[in-house]
Design an enzyme around this catalytic site. Structure first.
Site, PDB file in Angstrom:
ATOM      1  N   GLU A   1      30.626 -10.660   5.748  1.00  0.00           N
ATOM      2  CA  GLU A   1      30.582 -10.031   4.419  1.00  0.00           C
ATOM      3  C   GLU A   1      30.641  -8.505   4.487  1.00  0.00           C
ATOM      4  OE1 GLU A   1      27.126 -10.964   2.028  1.00  0.00           O
ATOM      5  OE2 GLU A   1      25.837 -10.918   3.764  1.00  0.00           O
TER       6      GLU A   1
ATOM      7  N   ASN B   1      -1.645   1.870   5.983  1.00  0.00           N
ATOM      8  CA  ASN B   1      -0.721   0.902   5.416  1.00  0.00           C
ATOM      9  C   ASN B   1      -0.271   0.013   6.562  1.00  0.00           C
ATOM     10  OD1 ASN B   1       1.211  -0.407   3.981  1.00  0.00           O
ATOM     11  ND2 ASN B   1       2.615   1.331   3.817  1.00  0.00           N
ATOM     12  N   GLY B   2      -0.276  -1.310   6.387  1.00  0.00           N
ATOM     13  CA  GLY B   2       0.167  -2.196   7.464  1.00  0.00           C
ATOM     14  C   GLY B   2      -0.977  -3.074   7.939  1.00  0.00           C
TER      15      GLY B   2
ATOM     16  N   LYS C   1      25.433  -8.127  -6.030  1.00  0.00           N
ATOM     17  CA  LYS C   1      24.051  -8.360  -5.585  1.00  0.00           C
ATOM     18  C   LYS C   1      23.422  -9.526  -6.341  1.00  0.00           C
ATOM     19  CE  LYS C   1      20.544  -7.305  -3.020  1.00  0.00           C
ATOM     20  NZ  LYS C   1      20.676  -7.827  -1.647  1.00  0.00           N
TER      21      LYS C   1
ATOM     22  N   CYS D   1       0.830  -1.199   0.000  1.00  0.00           N
ATOM     23  CA  CYS D   1       0.000   0.000   0.000  1.00  0.00           C
ATOM     24  C   CYS D   1       0.871   1.258   0.000  1.00  0.00           C
ATOM     25  CB  CYS D   1      -0.867   0.041   1.239  1.00  0.00           C
ATOM     26  SG  CYS D   1      -1.888  -1.418   1.443  1.00  0.00           S
TER      27      CYS D   1
ATOM     28  N   TRP E   1      -3.008  -2.528  -1.632  1.00  0.00           N
ATOM     29  CA  TRP E   1      -2.585  -3.865  -2.021  1.00  0.00           C
ATOM     30  C   TRP E   1      -3.292  -4.782  -1.038  1.00  0.00           C
ATOM     31  CZ3 TRP E   1      -0.143  -8.150  -0.378  1.00  0.00           C
ATOM     32  CH2 TRP E   1       0.315  -8.989  -1.398  1.00  0.00           C
TER      33      TRP E   1
ATOM     34  N   ARG F   1       5.144   0.127  -5.916  1.00  0.00           N
ATOM     35  CA  ARG F   1       4.992  -0.752  -4.755  1.00  0.00           C
ATOM     36  C   ARG F   1       3.969  -1.856  -5.013  1.00  0.00           C
ATOM     37  NH1 ARG F   1       6.509   2.824  -0.117  1.00  0.00           N
ATOM     38  NH2 ARG F   1       5.110   1.748   1.261  1.00  0.00           N
TER      39      ARG F   1
ATOM     40  N   HIS G   1      33.039 -30.917  19.173  1.00  0.00           N
ATOM     41  CA  HIS G   1      33.645 -31.813  18.180  1.00  0.00           C
ATOM     42  C   HIS G   1      34.721 -31.094  17.376  1.00  0.00           C
ATOM     43  CE1 HIS G   1      30.738 -34.843  19.205  1.00  0.00           C
ATOM     44  NE2 HIS G   1      29.800 -33.917  19.124  1.00  0.00           N
TER      45      HIS G   1
ATOM     46  N   LYS H   1      26.531 -12.541   7.689  1.00  0.00           N
ATOM     47  CA  LYS H   1      26.294 -11.088   7.634  1.00  0.00           C
ATOM     48  C   LYS H   1      27.505 -10.340   8.162  1.00  0.00           C
ATOM     49  CE  LYS H   1      23.719 -10.828   5.666  1.00  0.00           C
ATOM     50  NZ  LYS H   1      22.733 -11.416   4.796  1.00  0.00           N
TER      51      LYS H   1
ATOM     52  N   GLU I   1      23.598 -17.534   9.362  1.00  0.00           N
ATOM     53  CA  GLU I   1      23.287 -16.286   8.655  1.00  0.00           C
ATOM     54  C   GLU I   1      23.923 -15.089   9.373  1.00  0.00           C
ATOM     55  OE1 GLU I   1      22.329 -15.074   6.035  1.00  0.00           O
ATOM     56  OE2 GLU I   1      21.375 -13.147   6.434  1.00  0.00           O
TER      57      GLU I   1
HETATM   58  C1  F6R Z   1      24.322 -12.430   1.564  1.00  0.00           C
HETATM   59  C2  F6R Z   1      23.642 -12.516   0.290  1.00  0.00           C
HETATM   60  C3  F6R Z   1      23.967 -13.647  -0.600  1.00  0.00           C
HETATM   61  C4  F6R Z   1      22.750 -14.071  -1.428  1.00  0.00           C
HETATM   62  C5  F6R Z   1      23.149 -15.133  -2.462  1.00  0.00           C
HETATM   63  C6  F6R Z   1      21.958 -15.613  -3.237  1.00  0.00           C
HETATM   64  O1  F6R Z   1      23.913 -11.326   2.295  1.00  0.00           O
HETATM   65  O2  F6R Z   1      22.861 -11.674  -0.052  1.00  0.00           O
HETATM   66  O3  F6R Z   1      24.493 -14.737   0.120  1.00  0.00           O
HETATM   67  O4  F6R Z   1      21.776 -14.572  -0.564  1.00  0.00           O
HETATM   68  O5  F6R Z   1      24.095 -14.585  -3.335  1.00  0.00           O
HETATM   69  O6  F6R Z   1      21.383 -14.563  -3.955  1.00  0.00           O
HETATM   70  P1  F6R Z   1      19.885 -14.650  -4.464  1.00  0.00           P
HETATM   71  O7  F6R Z   1      19.014 -14.666  -3.267  1.00  0.00           O
HETATM   72  O8  F6R Z   1      19.698 -13.427  -5.311  1.00  0.00           O
HETATM   73  O9  F6R Z   1      19.779 -15.936  -5.247  1.00  0.00           O
END
Ligand code: F6R
Length: 606
Positions: free
Chosen positions: A486, A98-99, A601, A2, A74, A27, A502, A483, A479
C-alpha cells in the site's frame, strides 16, 4: 494517556503549567497535579478529575515557585485518586512520569527493605524513592538520576525537580516521547510540542535512551551511554496544528515510534498492573459459556482479528469464526445463540464492518468492538466498546492502531481463557508479564533503523515480494505484505508458509525477495523447512527471527535479529520490523508515504 510538562521560568510557573496541561487534555486523563520549588522546598497541588479541580485548588492554595513540573494522569497502577496523582515526591525529589516501570515491584521491595515508606499504589513512586536513596548515599541530583536510570526497566518518560535547587530539571526518555522547549531565559519540557506551543516553537525531541539536564541557561543532553550529545533544534508547527510530526519525516514514522508508549497505555487499560492479571470490562455475556466467537473487520484490522483467532482458540479453547466484513455481511452466516461478535476498526466508521455488526446484532449476538475513535458509529452501536489508546493515527497505513488492537485482543483472549479456566492463575500472570515486556522490546527494535534502511535499498528494486509465516506469524506475514504494497506500490503477497508448495513456490526465483517471519516457537522448525525450499530455488531470503543467522542452515540475503519473547506475544513484536521495512522501502521509492494513492483513512463506503 498521561501528559508531562515542566517549566524553568522567570516568574511563578503554576498558571503556565496548567495551561500547558490543558493542551495535553486531548490525550485523556483522570487526575492532574503540579509541583514547584518554593523557597527551596518542594510543594505540590493535585486533584482528581478535570483540570478545573486543580485550578480551584490552586486558587485557594496558590504555588509561587518559578521551577515546576505538571502531569495529567491516566490511571495505570492504582486508582485515579488524588493520592495516586502525580507529581510524586519525597522531601528531596519530585517526579512526573509517563509509561510503565516494569520492575517497580522488585524496586519497591528493595527500597522498603531499606526503610523507604511508600504512600501510593503507583509504579512512579519507586522512581522517586530510588533517586532519593541515591542522593542519601551522597550523590548529587544529576549523578543520582544517572544511577537510578540504570535500574529502571520499561518504557517511560520522566520529569524531575529537586528541593534546594531552583535552577535544575532533569528529563529522561525511554519509549515515551519528550520534547524540550527553548525560551528566552526560560526552558520547558513537554510530552509533545503541542503542550509547549504557547511558550516556544523551538523544540528538541529527545531520542530513545536520552536524558537531559535543563537549566534556565540551556540544556545538556546525554545518550544512554551517558555521552554528551547534540540533538537538532527544530521549528515546531504545533501551534497551528493539534497533531504534528515531531522530528519525524512522516506521520507513519512517528506513529511507528509511538508504539511503545501507546501499547503501554492500551495494555494498562485492560490489565491490573499491580496484580499482574487481566482486568477486562464486563461485556454483558458470560464468557465461560460462549461456544463461538465471531470476528469481523477489514484490512489491517482483519489481520489483527486473525491473530486473535489463534490466541482465543489456543488459549481459551473456543472456536473462532472470522471473515473480512465485506464478505461476512452478505454470507448470511448462521450465528450461535447468545454468541459474542467482535469487530475491530481503527476509525470505527468502516461501512462493511458496520454492516456486519448490524447483521450480528439483529441476529442476537453480543457486540463488542475494538475501536480507536471512541465516539465513532461502531463504538456507539456496540454493546461494549473496547478502546485502543493509540491516539490519532494520521498515516493512512495503519501501524500503531494495529499493535494496539492486538494488545486489546490479547487481553480479551486471556479474559476468556480465565473465565473458562483453560489457563491457571499462574499462566495468566505469565502471559500478562510477557505482554507488559513488549513496549520495551519494541523500543529496542526501533532504536536502530539502519538494518531496515539497508534492506529497503534492495527491496525497492523488486517487483514482487513474498511474506511467509506460520501460526500467529501468518497474519503478520499478510499484514507485512499489505503494508509494503500500500505504501511502496510493490506487489507483495503473504502466505501461510505451509501453503508455499501448493502453488506460490512457482513464483520463486533469484529476483524475488521472500520475507520469512519466524520466531523460535513450536512451528519454527517447520517454517525453516519451507525456507529451505525457497533457498533451493534461489529465492532471496530476508529472515526476521530471534534465531541467529548462522543457526538456520541456509544462505540469507538479510537477517533481522529479534529479541526472544514469549511465543504468545510474538505478533505484537514482529509487526514492527515489517512496518519499518515497508516504511523505508517507500521512502527509497519516493512515494507519498502518509497518503498513498487511491487509499483513504476512513472507508465509509462499500
Ligand atoms: C491498512 C489499513 C486498512 C484499514 C482498513 C480498516 O494499513 O489501514 O487496511 O485497516 O481500511 O479500517 P478501520 O480499521 O478504520 O476499520
Amino acid at each position: 494517556m498521561c501528559g508531562i510538562v515542566g517549566i524553568l521560568g522567570k516568574s511563578a510557573v503554576a498558571t503556565n503549567l496548567v495551561d500547558a496541561l490543558r493542551r495535553l487534555e486531548y490525550r485523556g486523563y483522570d487526575s492532574a497535579g503540579i509541583a514547584t520549588v518554593e523557597h527551596g522546598a518542594l510543594e505540590r497541588r493535585r486533584a482528581e478529575g478535570k483540570l478545573r479541580n486543580l485550578e480551584s485548588r490552586l486558587l485557594s492554595e496558590p504555588l509561587a515557585g518559578r521551577t515546576g513540573i505538571g502531569h495529567t494522569r491516566w490511571a495505570t497502577h492504582g486508582r485515579p485518586t488524588e493520592r495516586n496523582a502525580h507529581p510524586h515526591m519525597t522531601a528531596n525529589v519530585s517526579v512526573v512520569h509517563n509509561g510503565i516501570i516494569e520492575n517497580f515491584r522488585e524496586l519497591r521491595l528493595a527500597l522498603e527493605a531499606k526503610g523507604h515508606r511508600f504512600e501510593t499504589e503507583t509504579d512512579t513512586e519507586a522512581v522517586v524513592h530510588l533517586i532519593t536513596d541515591e542522593m542519601k548515599r551522597g550523590l548529587s541530583p544529576i549523578d543520582a538520576v544517572r544511577e537510578a536510570l540504570t535500574h529502571l526497566q520499561g518504557a517511560f518518560a520522566l520529569g524531575i525537580i529537586f528541593a534546594g535547587n531552583d535552577d535544575l530539571m532533569i528529563a529522561a526518555r525511554q519509549g515515551s516521547p519528550l520534547a524540550i522547549g527553548y525560551g528566552s531565559g526560560e526552558m520547558y519540557l513537554g510530552s509533545d510540542a503541542i503542550a509547549l506551543a504557547p511558550f516556544t516553537d523551538a523544540i528538541t525531541y529527545l531520542e530513545e535512551g536520552d536524558w537531559a539536564v535543563l537549566r534556565r541557561a540551556g540544556v545538556e543532553i546525554f545518550d544512554r551511554s551517558n555521552a554528551r550529545v547534540e540533538r537538532p533544534v527544530i521549528k515546531s508547527v504545533a501551534s497551528s496544528l493539534l497533531v504534528d510530526k515531531g522530528n519525524h519525516r512522516h506521520f507513519m514514522a512517528k506513529e511507528i515510534h509511538e508504539q511503545p508508549e501507546v501499547i503501554s497505555h492500551t495494555l494498562a487499560n485492560y490489565i491490573d498492573m499491580v496484580e499482574g492479571r487481566v482486568n477486562f470490562p464486563d461485556l454483558g455475556i458470560d464468557l465461560a459459556k460462549i461456544n463461538r466467537v465471531t470476528i469481523s473487520a477489514c484490512g489491517t484490522a482483519y489481520y489483527a482479528g486473525l491473530v486473535a483467532k489463534y490466541w482465543i482458540e489456543r488459549t481459551a479453547r473456543v472456536a473462532v469464526e472470522i471473515d473480512v466484513a465485506s464478505e461476512m455481511r452478505y454470507r448470511e452466516t448462521p450465528l450461535p445463540q447468545d454468541g459474542l461478535a467482535v469487530f475491530v476498526s481503527q476509525s470505527g466508521e468502516t461501512a462493511d464492518t458496520l454492516a456486519t455488526l448490524r447483521y450480528c446484532k439483529v441476529n442476537g449476538q453480543r457486540i463488542a468492538s475494538i475501536v480507536n475513535v471512541r465516539t465513532s458509529t461502531i463504538a456507539r452501536e456496540s454493546h461494549a466498546a473496547l478502546p485502543t489508546l493509540a491516539g490519532p493515527e494520521i498515516g493512512v497505513a495503519s501501524t500503531k492502531a494495529f499493535t494496539c488492537q492486538l494488545s486489546v485482543l490479547a487481553c480479551l483472549a486471556i479474559a476468556i481463557a480465565r473465565a473458562r479456566a483453560t489457563i491457571t492463575p499462574q499462566q495468566e500472570m505469565e502471559l500478562v508479564a510477557a505482554l507488559m515486556e513488549i513496549p520495551r522490546h519494541i523500543s529496542s527494535i526501533i532504536r536502530n533503523e539502519q538494518p531496515f534502511i539497508d534492506i529497503a535499498q534492495e527491496l525497492s528494486k523488486a517487483t514482487d515480494v513474498l511474506y511467509l509465516g506460520r501460526g500467529t506469524s501468518f497474519p503478520i506475514a499478510l499484514e507485512g505484505a499489505l503494508k509494503l504494497k500500500e505504501i511502496s506500490y510493490i506487489h507483495a503477497e503473504g502466505y501461510a508458509a505451509g501453503e508455499l508448495k501448493h502453488g506460490p513456490i512457482a513464483l520463486i526465483d533469484e529476483r524475488v525477495p521472500v520475507i520469512v517471519v519466524a520466531p523460535q516457537d513450536d512451528l519454527f522448525e517447520k517454517t525453516l523447512s519451507n525456507m529451505q525450499e525457497v533457498a533451493a530455488r534461489g529465492g532471496q531470503i530476508i529472515l526476521i527471527s530471534d534465531a541467529p543467522a548462522d543457526s538456520v542452515g541456509c544462505k540469507l540475503a538479510a537477517h533481522i535479529q529479534m529479541p526472544t519473547v514469549s511465543a504468545f506475544t510474538t505478533p505484537l513484536l514482529y509487526a514492527v520490523p515489517t512496518q519499518l521495512l515497508a516504511y523505508h522501502t517507500a521512502v527509497v521509492m519516493g512515494t507519498d508515504v502518509d497518503q498513498p494513492r487511491n487509499l483513504a483513512k476512513s472507508v465509509t463506503v462499500e
